[in-house]
Design an enzyme around this catalytic site. Structure first.
Site, PDB file in Angstrom:
ATOM      1  N   LEU A 125       0.843  -1.196   0.000  1.00 36.46           N
ATOM      2  CA  LEU A 125       0.000   0.000   0.000  1.00 36.46           C
ATOM      3  C   LEU A 125       0.879   1.246   0.000  1.00 36.46           C
ATOM      4  O   LEU A 125       1.573   1.535   0.970  1.00 36.46           O
ATOM      5  CB  LEU A 125      -0.922   0.002   1.215  1.00 36.46           C
ATOM      6  CG  LEU A 125      -1.972   1.114   1.233  1.00 36.46           C
ATOM      7  CD1 LEU A 125      -3.004   0.884   0.137  1.00 36.46           C
ATOM      8  CD2 LEU A 125      -2.659   1.192   2.589  1.00 36.46           C
ATOM      9  N   HIS A 229       7.168   2.516  10.611  1.00 42.98           N
ATOM     10  CA  HIS A 229       7.755   3.662   9.920  1.00 42.98           C
ATOM     11  C   HIS A 229       6.762   4.828   9.967  1.00 42.98           C
ATOM     12  O   HIS A 229       5.553   4.624   9.824  1.00 42.98           O
ATOM     13  CB  HIS A 229       8.039   3.274   8.469  1.00 42.98           C
ATOM     14  CG  HIS A 229       8.833   4.264   7.694  1.00 42.98           C
ATOM     15  ND1 HIS A 229       8.326   5.483   7.295  1.00 42.98           N
ATOM     16  CD2 HIS A 229      10.102   4.226   7.231  1.00 42.98           C
ATOM     17  CE1 HIS A 229       9.236   6.154   6.625  1.00 42.98           C
ATOM     18  NE2 HIS A 229      10.338   5.416   6.561  1.00 42.98           N
TER      19      HIS A 229
END
Length: 335
Positions: A125, A229
Site C-alpha cells: 500500500l 515507519h
C-alpha cells in the site's frame, strides 16, 4: 473519479515510479524494473485466473479517471510461504525466577519462525504524497478487501499485513544496523532485493539459530522493535479499523510489526452487501459508499454516491462507467 483497477504489464513505468518514491525498506516495491515487470505479468495472469492460489499475486493501481494519472498501488498475495519460506521473528516472553533470592524476571527474546505458511497477505500500500488525503488511501486499502470478498475461496482463512519498520529520513535503520546486519553482511538494499527475488535460502543459511535476548541489544534497536515507519502510521490505522491486530511477529530486517485478522472477520469483507446495480440519471444520497464489481477477473472499485434500496444499488451513469458495468450487474457495496 478515482478508480482502483487491476495492474498489468502496461503499468511498469508507473509502478517503477511508485517504487522509487516509496524509499528504503519497502520490500514489495523494489527499484528493479525486471522484478516489477515480472510482478505485473503475475498480476495479469492472476486476474485472468491462470494461476493457482500458491502463485497468485493481485496488484491494484489507483487511477485518476479524469487524467489517467496513477497515484497509488496496493496488492493481495493469495498465499505466502508455500513456494518460498515466510520468515519472521517472534517476540517471545520468558519468565525466570529464583525462589531462594526472591527474584522473578521477564526476558523477551527474538526467535526465527516460519509460522504463516498458506496465509493471505495484503500489502504494497503506497500513495503519492499529494494523494494522502481526501480518502484515497482508504479507498485503495479497502479495495483489497472488496477483492477478497468477491471470491473468498481464492484466499486463505487468515490474512496478514507486514508494516515497514523504522527508518530515519537519511535511510538509517536502527534494527538493521545494530542487529540484522551482524548476521547478513551486506547492504540493507541488497538483502531487501534478495528477499523479493530469490528463494530466501540465504536467510536460512545465515539467520540466527538461537534466541536473541532483547535486553542485550543496544537501546536504539530495542526502541524500534514492533514500531511502524512514520509513513506507515496511516496504513496501520486503516488496518486496525478493519480489525487487524499485532500477532507478535516482526520483520527480520527492520523489526516492523505484522498484523493479522481472520478473512471473514475483516470489516469490509464482512459488511459489504451484494446488490444489483440500477443505473439512473439522478441519485440523491448524502454520503458516498465503497462500491466494487463482484468479480475478481473484472475487478474495479470506486467511492461514489450510491443509494442502497433493498437489494438494489442505484447509481448514476458515471459511476457505472467507472466500474465498467451495465444495468443489472452484481456489485458489492460497503456503506
Amino acid at each position: 473519479m478515482l478508480v482502483v483497477r487491476p495492474a498489468g504489464p502496461a503499468d511498469l513505468h508507473h509502478l517503477l515510479e511508485l517504487a522509487i518514491l516509496s524509499g528504503p525498506g519497502f520490500t514489495s516495491l523494489p527499484e528493479d524494473a525486471d522484478v516489477l515487470s515480472e510482478r505485473l505479468e503475475v498480476s495479469a495472469a492472476s486476474f485472468a485466473g491462470k494461476l493457482g492460489p500458491e502463485a497468485a499475486w493481485y496488484t491494484l493501481m489507483l487511477e485518476d479517471g479524469d487524467t489517467g494519472d496513477i497515484d497509488g498501488v496496493g496488492s493481495v498475495k493469495a498465499t505466502v510461504g508455500l513456494n518460498r519460506p515466510f520468515f519472521s521473528f517472534r517476540v517471545v516472553n520468558n519468565t525466570v525466577q529464583s525462589p531462594s533470592l526472591n527474584v522473578k524476571l521477564n526476558h523477551q527474546t527474538l526467535v526465527l519462525v516460519n509460522e504463516c505458511t498458506g496465509w493471505t497477505e495484503v500489502g504494497s500500500l503506497f500513495l503519492k504524497a499529494d494523494r494522502r488525503k481526501g480518502g484515497a488511501g482508504r479507498l485503495l486499502s479497502q479495495s483489497r478487501y472488496m477483492l477478497i470478498g468477491a471470491q473468498p475461496d481464492l484466499f486463505a482463512d487468515n490474512v496478514l499485513a507486514e508494516l515497514r519498520g523504522v527508518f530515519t529520513p537519511d535511510g538509517y535503520c536502527p534494527f538493521w544496523d545494530h542487529v540484522a546486519h551482524k548476521f547478513f553482511p551486506m547492504d540493507f538494499d541488497d538483502a531487501d532485493r534478495m528477499t523479493g527475488s530469490t528463494d530466501k535460502q540465504f536467510i536460512l543459511d545465515l539467520a540466527p539459530r538461537h534466541p536473541i535476548y532483547i535486553d542485550l541489544l543496544p537501546e536504539p534497536a530495542r526502541a524500534v522493535i514492533g514500531k511502524v515507519h512514520p509513513q506507515g502510521v496511516p496504513a496501520m490505522a486503516l488496518l486496525e479499523s478493519e480489525g487487524f491486530r499485532p500477532n507478535g511477529l516482526v520483520d527480520i530486517f527492520d523489526a516492523g510489526p505484522t498484523v493479522a485478522c481472520g478473512r471473514d472477520n475483516i470489516r469490509t469483507v464482512r459488511d459489504a452487501r451484494v446488490l444489483t446495480a440500477r443505473i439512473e440519471n439522478e441519485v440523491e444520497v448524502d454520503l458516498p459508499s465503497l462500491v466494487s464489481t463482484d468479480s475478481v477477473a473484472a475487478f474495479r472499485a470506486v467511492r461514489a454516491r450510491v443509494l442502497v434500496d433493498g437489494d438494489l444499488a442505484r447509481m448514476t451513469p458515471d459511476v457505472a462507467a467507472a466500474l465498467k458495468i451495465k444495468d443489472g450487474a452484481v456489485v458489492r457495496v460497503k456503506s
